[in-house]
Each structure stands twice: as structure tokens, then as C-alpha cells.
Write an enzyme that holds these catalytic residues in place. Structure first.
Site, PDB file in Angstrom:
ATOM      1  CG  ASN A 213     -17.390  -0.861   1.503  1.00  0.00           C
ATOM      2  OD1 ASN A 213     -17.325  -1.205   2.577  1.00  0.00           O
ATOM      3  ND2 ASN A 213     -17.516  -0.980   0.429  1.00  0.00           N
ATOM      4  CG  ASP A 310     -28.497  -6.799  -5.421  1.00  0.00           C
ATOM      5  OD1 ASP A 310     -28.438  -8.287  -4.778  1.00  0.00           O
ATOM      6  OD2 ASP A 310     -29.315  -6.324  -4.876  1.00  0.00           O
ATOM      7  CB  ILE A 311     -24.000 -10.595  -5.247  1.00  0.00           C
ATOM      8  CG1 ILE A 311     -22.861  -9.907  -5.827  1.00  0.00           C
ATOM      9  CG2 ILE A 311     -23.578 -11.925  -5.139  1.00  0.00           C
ATOM     10  CD1 ILE A 311     -21.006  -9.800  -5.615  1.00  0.00           C
ATOM     11  CE  LYS A 348     -31.376  -5.839  -1.596  1.00  0.00           C
ATOM     12  NZ  LYS A 348     -29.612  -5.868  -2.491  1.00  0.00           N
TER      13      LYS A 348
HETATM   14  O1  C5P Z   1     -29.427  -2.855  -1.869  1.00  0.00           O
HETATM   15  P1  C5P Z   1     -28.316  -2.805  -0.636  1.00  0.00           P
HETATM   16  O2  C5P Z   1     -26.836  -2.579  -1.529  1.00  0.00           O
HETATM   17  O3  C5P Z   1     -28.482  -1.881   0.423  1.00  0.00           O
HETATM   18  O4  C5P Z   1     -28.305  -4.415  -0.489  1.00  0.00           O
HETATM   19  C1  C5P Z   1     -27.758  -4.883   0.675  1.00  0.00           C
HETATM   20  C2  C5P Z   1     -27.655  -6.124   1.145  1.00  0.00           C
HETATM   21  O5  C5P Z   1     -27.427  -7.066  -0.699  1.00  0.00           O
HETATM   22  C3  C5P Z   1     -26.323  -6.582   1.280  1.00  0.00           C
HETATM   23  O6  C5P Z   1     -26.351  -8.061   1.480  1.00  0.00           O
HETATM   24  C4  C5P Z   1     -25.629  -7.120   0.670  1.00  0.00           C
HETATM   25  O7  C5P Z   1     -24.393  -8.186   0.870  1.00  0.00           O
HETATM   26  C5  C5P Z   1     -25.943  -7.470  -1.062  1.00  0.00           C
HETATM   27  N1  C5P Z   1     -25.188  -6.699  -2.437  1.00  0.00           N
HETATM   28  C6  C5P Z   1     -24.882  -7.265  -3.415  1.00  0.00           C
HETATM   29  N2  C5P Z   1     -24.325  -7.096  -4.129  1.00  0.00           N
HETATM   30  C7  C5P Z   1     -24.754  -5.849  -4.574  1.00  0.00           C
HETATM   31  C8  C5P Z   1     -25.058  -5.066  -2.966  1.00  0.00           C
HETATM   32  C9  C5P Z   1     -25.534  -5.439  -2.602  1.00  0.00           C
HETATM   33  O8  C5P Z   1     -25.147  -9.259  -2.373  1.00  0.00           O
HETATM   34  N3  C5P Z   1     -24.209  -5.631  -5.814  1.00  0.00           N
END
Ligand code: C5P
Length: 407
Positions: A213, A310-311, A348
Site C-alpha cells: 500500500n 490484527d497485531i 480494538k
Molecule cells: O482495522 P484497521 O486496519 O482500520 O485498524 C488500523 C489500526 O490497527 C492501525 O493502528 C494498524 O496499525 C492496526 N492494525 C494491526 N494489524 C492489522 C491491521 C491493523 O496492527 N492486521
């Protein structure tokens, strides 16, 4: 970018060493950052670089002699530091460190250091041969200077002009500039460890192709820099970017979301703060090919995806009862930010979420953000990313402070 030293008066002292050639670039960098620079050189320094060069770069007459009669009251050793914001000795030789540690004042620069007002910080950038740096006498002098409140910047390890290798190289001019700028920031995160993710991820399709991206990593790198300036120990887990690592920050490079997840989970123990700034790919290709996929007439590749972990949510789930790590997330929404931001923060499970207004922030140097927490939202007006990063760091520090006061 902010002109961080605008209006600051810096006394730049040069003692004798081949690293004097780097002081020329440092002087230029200081003036470009808005500082007014007063150069003072020891006699030894003038054997390595001329006062003429330093005068041309600083735009101010250079002082080298304690008997110089240009100052009206003939007291250059007093007047030059009055009104100064910092005295920086770069390069600082082993002998000049000895003088500073023992209060010797037998030339203009050493006398000026001893006579400076006690609130004017003294920073020194050692530059010497590796054996001189490791010698017990230098170690003693370094320890004494630290105990006296002098800030020791570096030295770095590497090749030396004397063709030996090891600790003793003066820090590079831009690193010294960053150290000086950092010295003016309040240490709101002193003693804290911070882990930050930044940049895009790269999800392989085959060995030479992938899905990524437009994230540049600028915001995450700015936050890493701001956290370090605020006194934190910073670990940056970064997807592919072309940005230089902020000075003093430890960086681990990753490509895929899975690698980013693994690096974060391996490093999260003991962290006080986690800031997820990375634009992590939501999906990875499960049928990625080990070999470069061949173009075949008319046949389209068929990619299958699965969702990445989702980290941020995984880190938030490790939050201890005492509230560490304090988790901060980012959200780039193209519409209804105020509504989506608040919902995303709750979903989150994090105390603070930073919403970008629009997705146009990617790659830009400035931004407008909205902070969401349990009591509502606050807008941080448009500014360059480093300014916003510093504001965010102080907002994080404020919330941590409030939280510990409540406990
Ligand atoms: O759900 P979304 O992608 O919009 O959330 C964005 C936030 O979650 C950011 O802080 C991004 O670094 C984190 N994120 C993450 N791991 C993912 C997707 C998003 O840590 N797989």
C-alpha cells in the site's frame, strides 16, 4: 518540518581533532535549523580547520584567543555564553575532556565552559583514537563529566582516520544535530520503553511480485523520533520504507504482516507503550508461488486470500492489570471519521486511537488528526508530522500520568 533551533543561540566549541572537518557541516546544519551559532576554537582546532571557514559557515566572527580584544569589556570568556541556550563541544578531544573534568581553564574555550551560567547545558561529542577512548584515564574523565551533568554524545564505533577501528569516532553531524534538538525536548517518557510499528507491509504473490500500500512510514518514524527525544527507549518494527532510522532508535525490518506480527510479539514483553502506526495488509495470499509466475496467453492468475492477524488487537489483549502496554492505534477513514473512530477504539480494546482525516495522509509531510479516548475526541490541527508526533507523545504521557495518579 519545524525549524527546531529557531531563535536558539548555540556556542559551538571545536577542540583539536581530525573530526573538525565534520564540525563545518554541523555548523551549517545548525544555522539551517534556525540557530545563531557562535564558534570558539582552541589553538589545536585551528590546525585542522580554519577560523575563516567556520566564520563563513556560522556568519559570525570566530573566537580563538582569550586575549582577543574584540569584546568591549575584554571578557569574551564571560560574554559569549550569556544568553546562550547550549554549549556544544564538537569535536571534544581526550585532552579537552580532561580539562572539563578537572575545571582547567587555560584557554578561551575551557575558561568559557567553566564560566558559563550553570543553567546553560554543556554537551560534548568525544572524538579520539579507540585506545584513547578506552584508556582508564578517559573513562574516569567521562564518568566525572556525566556526574557533573555534562551530556556525552556518542562516540560511535567504526573506521578511524588513524586507520584503526573501534569506538571513538565523532557522531555524524546530523546525528549531533538531532541530539541537540532532542536536548531541548521535555523528557516526558524518561525510563519508558516504546514499541512502534510503521510503514506498509508487503504480501508476496511470488518471489518478485506482491501486494502493498502507499504508506510511506513518515508518521511512524516521526513518532519513533519524538518518543526517543522524550527520553524513551524505542524499538521500531518497520515494513519496507526508504526512510533513515531516527538517531538512537533500534529498528527491525520486516516485509509481511505475519513477520510484523511475529517481530512485535517477540519484542512486546516489558514494553510500556505500543503504537501501531503501520498500514498492515488485511489479507495475505495463501497460494503464493515459490517460483516467478509465468505469463500465459489469456490465462489470469487466481489468488486466494486469508485474513492477517490484527497485531494491535493481539497486543491490546496482552495488556496487564496494571495497564501496560498502553496501546495506541491509528485509523485512516475516508468518511464519518468521528463516528467510526470512536467505534474502532472500543472494538480494538485500546485507550487511545488516532484518526487521520481522510486517507490522503499517505506519503504527505503534514496531516490533521483526531484523538479518540474514553472521554471523547480532540482535534490536533494540521501540522507537519513531527510536530503532531511530539503532541501525540505528550498526550500519551499525560494519559499515563493521569492513569497512575488514579491507581
Ligand atoms: O482495522 P484497521 O486496519 O482500520 O485498524 C488500523 C489500526 O490497527 C492501525 O493502528 C494498524 O496499525 C492496526 N492494525 C494491526 N494489524 C492489522 C491491521 C491493523 O496492527 N492486521
Amino acid at each position: 518540518m519545524p525549524m527546531d533551533l529557531k531563535g536558539k543561540k548555540i556556542v559551538l566549541g571545536l577542540s583539536g581533532g581530525v573530526a573538525c572537518y565534520k564540525a563545518a557541516e554541523l555548523c551549517r546544519a545548525l544555522t539551517k535549523e534556525g540557530a545563531s551559532v557562535q564558534v570558539v576554537m582552541t589553538d589545536a582546532a585551528t590546525h585542522f580547520i580554519t577560523a575563516v571557514t567556520m566564520q563563513a559557515l556560522s556568519g559570525n566572527a570566530v573566537y580563538t584567543d582569550q586575549w582577543d580584544a574584540r569584546v568591549a569589556n575584554n571578557m569574551a570568556h564571560i560574554d559569549l555564553t550569556r544568553g546562550a541556550d547550549a554549549v556544544l563541544i564538537a569535536p571534544c578531544s581526550a585532552d579537552f575532556m580532561r580539562k572539563l573534568a578537572h575545571g582547567v581553564c587555560d584557554d578561551l574555550l575551557s575558561t568559557l565552559c567553566l564560566a558559563r551560567p550553570h543553567l546553560v547545558p554543556l554537551l560534548v561529542a568525544p572524538a579520539m583514537n579507540v585506545e584513547m577512548w578506552q584508556n582508564p584515564a578517559t573513562r574516569r574523565n567521562t564518568a566525572q563529566l556525566r556526574a557533573d551533568g555534562v551530556r556525552i554524545l556518542g562516540p560511535a564505533a567504526g573506521d578511524q582516520a588513524c586507520v584503526e577501528t573501534g569506538m571513538g569516532r565523532m557522531l555524524e553531524p546530523l546525528d549531533l544535530l538531532d541530539e541537540l534538538i532532542a536536548s531541548f525536548q521535555t523528557k516526558v517518557l524518561a525510563g519508558k520503553r516504546v514499541l512502534i510499528t510503521a510503514g506498509p507491509t508487503f504480501e508476496a504473490i511470488d518471489p518478485v511480485r506482491g501486494i502493498t500500500n502507499l504508506s510511506s512510514g513518515k508518521m511512524g518514524y516521526a513518532i519513533a523520533r519524538a518518543a526517543r527525544e522524550a527520553g524513551a527507549e524505542v524499538l521500531l518494527v518497520s515494513g519496507p520504507t526508504t526512510l533513515p532510522t531516527p538517531h538512537g532508535v533500534r529498528r527491525i525490518d520486516v516485509q509481511s504482516a505475519q513477520q510484523m506480527h511475529d517481530a512485535v510479539m517477540a519484542g512486546i514483553a516489558g514494553q510500556h507503550i505500543f503504537v501501531g502506526v503501520a498500514a498492515v495488509a488485511d489479507w495475505r495470499v495463501v497460494n503464493a508461488s515459490d517460483q516467478k509466475m509465468k505469463k500465459q496467453d489469456g490465462a489470469m492468475p487466481s489468488l486466494q486470500f486469508e485474513q492477517n492477524a490484527d497485531i494491535l488487537a493481539a497486543v491490546a489483549a496482552t495488556t496487564s492489570l496494571s495497564g501496560w502496554p498502553f496501546c495506541v492505534g491509528f485509523a485512516a477513514e475516508s468518511e464519518n471519521l468521528l463516528e467510526y473512530g470512536a467505534v474502532k477504539r472500543e472494538k480494538k480494546g485500546i485507550p487511545l486511537l488516532v484518526g487521520n482525516i481522510g486517507h490522503h495522509t499517505f506519503g504527505q509531510d503534514d496531516n490533521t488528526v483526531v484523538l479518540f479516548d474514553e472521554s471523547g475526541h480532540t482535534v490536533l490541527p494540521r501540522a507537519d508530522k513531527l510536530t503532531l508526533a511530539r503532541q501525540l507523545v505528550s498526550e500519551i504521557a499525560k494519559r499515563i500520568e493521569q492513569r497512575s495518579l488514579l491507581k
